[in-house]
Scaffold this active site. Sequence first.
Site, short mmCIF file in Angstrom:
data_model
loop_
_atom_site.label_atom_id
_atom_site.label_comp_id
_atom_site.label_asym_id
_atom_site.label_seq_id
_atom_site.Cartn_x
_atom_site.Cartn_y
_atom_site.Cartn_z
N LYS A 1 0.85 -1.21 0.00
CA LYS A 1 0.00 0.00 0.00
C LYS A 1 0.88 1.25 0.00
O LYS A 1 0.63 2.20 -0.75
CB LYS A 1 -0.87 -0.01 1.24
CG LYS A 1 -1.46 1.33 1.62
CD LYS A 1 -2.28 1.28 2.89
CE LYS A 1 -1.50 1.42 4.15
NZ LYS A 1 -1.22 2.81 4.58
N ASN A 2 1.94 1.24 0.83
CA ASN A 2 2.75 2.45 0.99
C ASN A 2 3.75 2.68 -0.14
O ASN A 2 4.44 3.69 -0.15
CB ASN A 2 3.46 2.44 2.35
CG ASN A 2 2.46 2.63 3.48
OD1 ASN A 2 1.29 2.96 3.25
ND2 ASN A 2 2.89 2.39 4.71
N ARG B 1 1.44 14.12 13.17
CA ARG B 1 1.68 13.90 11.74
C ARG B 1 1.82 15.21 10.95
O ARG B 1 1.12 15.45 9.98
CB ARG B 1 0.59 13.03 11.13
CG ARG B 1 0.24 11.78 11.88
CD ARG B 1 1.36 10.77 11.96
NE ARG B 1 1.71 10.17 10.68
CZ ARG B 1 1.05 9.17 10.13
NH1 ARG B 1 -0.03 8.71 10.69
NH2 ARG B 1 1.44 8.66 8.97
N PRO B 2 2.67 16.15 11.36
CA PRO B 2 2.83 17.40 10.61
C PRO B 2 3.46 17.15 9.24
O PRO B 2 4.01 16.07 8.99
CB PRO B 2 3.78 18.20 11.49
CG PRO B 2 4.57 17.18 12.23
CD PRO B 2 3.63 16.04 12.48
N CYS C 1 -3.84 12.44 13.65
CA CYS C 1 -4.57 11.18 13.48
C CYS C 1 -4.36 10.38 14.77
O CYS C 1 -3.74 10.83 15.72
CB CYS C 1 -4.07 10.41 12.27
SG CYS C 1 -2.46 9.70 12.53
N ARG D 1 -8.16 -0.67 5.39
CA ARG D 1 -7.38 0.39 4.74
C ARG D 1 -6.07 -0.17 4.20
O ARG D 1 -5.52 0.34 3.23
CB ARG D 1 -7.07 1.50 5.73
CG ARG D 1 -8.29 2.23 6.23
CD ARG D 1 -7.91 3.47 6.95
NE ARG D 1 -6.96 4.24 6.16
CZ ARG D 1 -6.29 5.28 6.63
NH1 ARG D 1 -6.46 5.66 7.88
NH2 ARG D 1 -5.45 5.94 5.86
N ASP E 1 5.72 0.26 12.04
CA ASP E 1 4.46 -0.35 11.58
C ASP E 1 4.33 -1.80 12.01
O ASP E 1 3.29 -2.41 11.76
CB ASP E 1 4.35 -0.26 10.05
CG ASP E 1 4.16 1.16 9.60
OD1 ASP E 1 4.23 1.41 8.38
OD2 ASP E 1 3.95 2.04 10.45
#
Length: 434
Positions: free
Chosen positions: A22-23, A125-126, A120, A401, A309
């Site tokens: 996905k990433n 998460r800037p 989130c 997701r 992750d």
Amino acid sequence: MDKFVIRGGNPLIGTIRVSGAKNSALPCMAAAILTEDEVTLENIPQVRDIETERRLLASMGAEVELGYGRAQHRTTISCRTLSDPEAKYEIVKTMRASSLVLGPLVARAGMARVAMPGGCAIGGRPIDLHIKGLEKMGATITQEHGYLEARASRLKGAHLVFDKITVTGTEDLLMAAVLAEGETLMENCAREPEVTDLAALLVAMGARIDGAGTSTMRIQGVTSLHGARYRINPDRIEAGTFLVAGAITRGDLIVANCNPSHLSAIIAKLEEAGARIDILSSDSVRVRADGALKAADISTEEYPGFPTDMQAQYMALATQAEGVSMVKENIFENRFMHVQELVRMGANIKVDGRSATVRGSARLSAAAVMCSDLRASASLVLAALVADGESILDRVYHMDRGYERIEEKLRGVGAQIRRMGNVFASRQDPVEAD
Ligand code: EPZ
């Protein structure tokens, strides 16, 4: 809201297949913005975030075909016309990786309007490093009404040094640099395989990039890029999740369609914890764990260190190991959302800031638990696979997701898992990104 019903106790035995990353797919889809020609990507995972990315690109005027036939998980994207170079808040709020269109839009169209992603579940998460890099390359950036607006007649090559290692920051600015005027030197880059995947696609499109996969990349800007066809690499986090599943259930599992060279830190840690790992070929790994599992500490680091992750998934395993495991989360400030749910299942875990102490040999009992983000959900599935009884996992849209049909894949190797509620295609959007 879909739920999973999981009855624990079955060892996972057989072969389970990994989908595309996905990433990798997300930045590679965004890279199609950089050319008027068609870009075709193969081995695309059938997950919600890809559908979100499709909607995002289509909302900007791109034509996006997305097909999941038996023979092919493929998308073909044509950004010949980009009528509306804007990433709207309604989409960005559900997937922060939408910010990956920022660099390519400025590089291709000379302007971009992107909703600020906001925080989130796992942290603030800037995207300040994305902005800083674009400004260094000559973009003027304003922020108002929750949107970033970036403009540049043509970006100029620059010497960029990242204050912190950022995966999508590296990807966003790499896509900006490939069409910039002159040379860009990027230092302290992320070295994740997903960055290397994106660089390989860009080179196939005619970009000139040296050093992908290292912390220093040198890019010679070109005036235009052409279309390409590219196959996305396997998802290393899905592969790692399945390796933990084989170990925690004391099974004998072959993880196929993976890339073992991306799994070194995960494999090393599982071996330290007592699992037996055999690399069977260039795309398959076997995990067995018939004996006792042993406590082993982890500290999450950027690639090639132990991935953040995989932290939640490993913690589920640590609850079953003999002894005390220390888990240190160095990347995100709030990535222990799975802990309270694991504790409700009987785990013995104490959190102190960014560290968690996991006392092992816990007998987990089934419970109704709540998924909070993508990898926390995976942790709860792993715990439920060994818990005594039948667990109910709510809000599994978080799982959808980033994991393709995971209940079918796990059922195929002996797990007692089924989905309640709508099938995958249920259309309600997630309420928060991660
Ligand atoms: C990517 O997120 C992944 N997402 C994440 O995977 C992954 O957890 C993360 O990298 C770390 O490996 C995608 O690739 C789509 P970062 P990203 O920028 O790029 C700080 C999953 O589970 N930072 O590398 O957003 C940031 O706050 C997802 O699949 C800044 O301060 O992460 C964090 O502390 C979750 N300013 C650290 O850097 C910035 O401008 C690393 O974040 C950017 C980041």
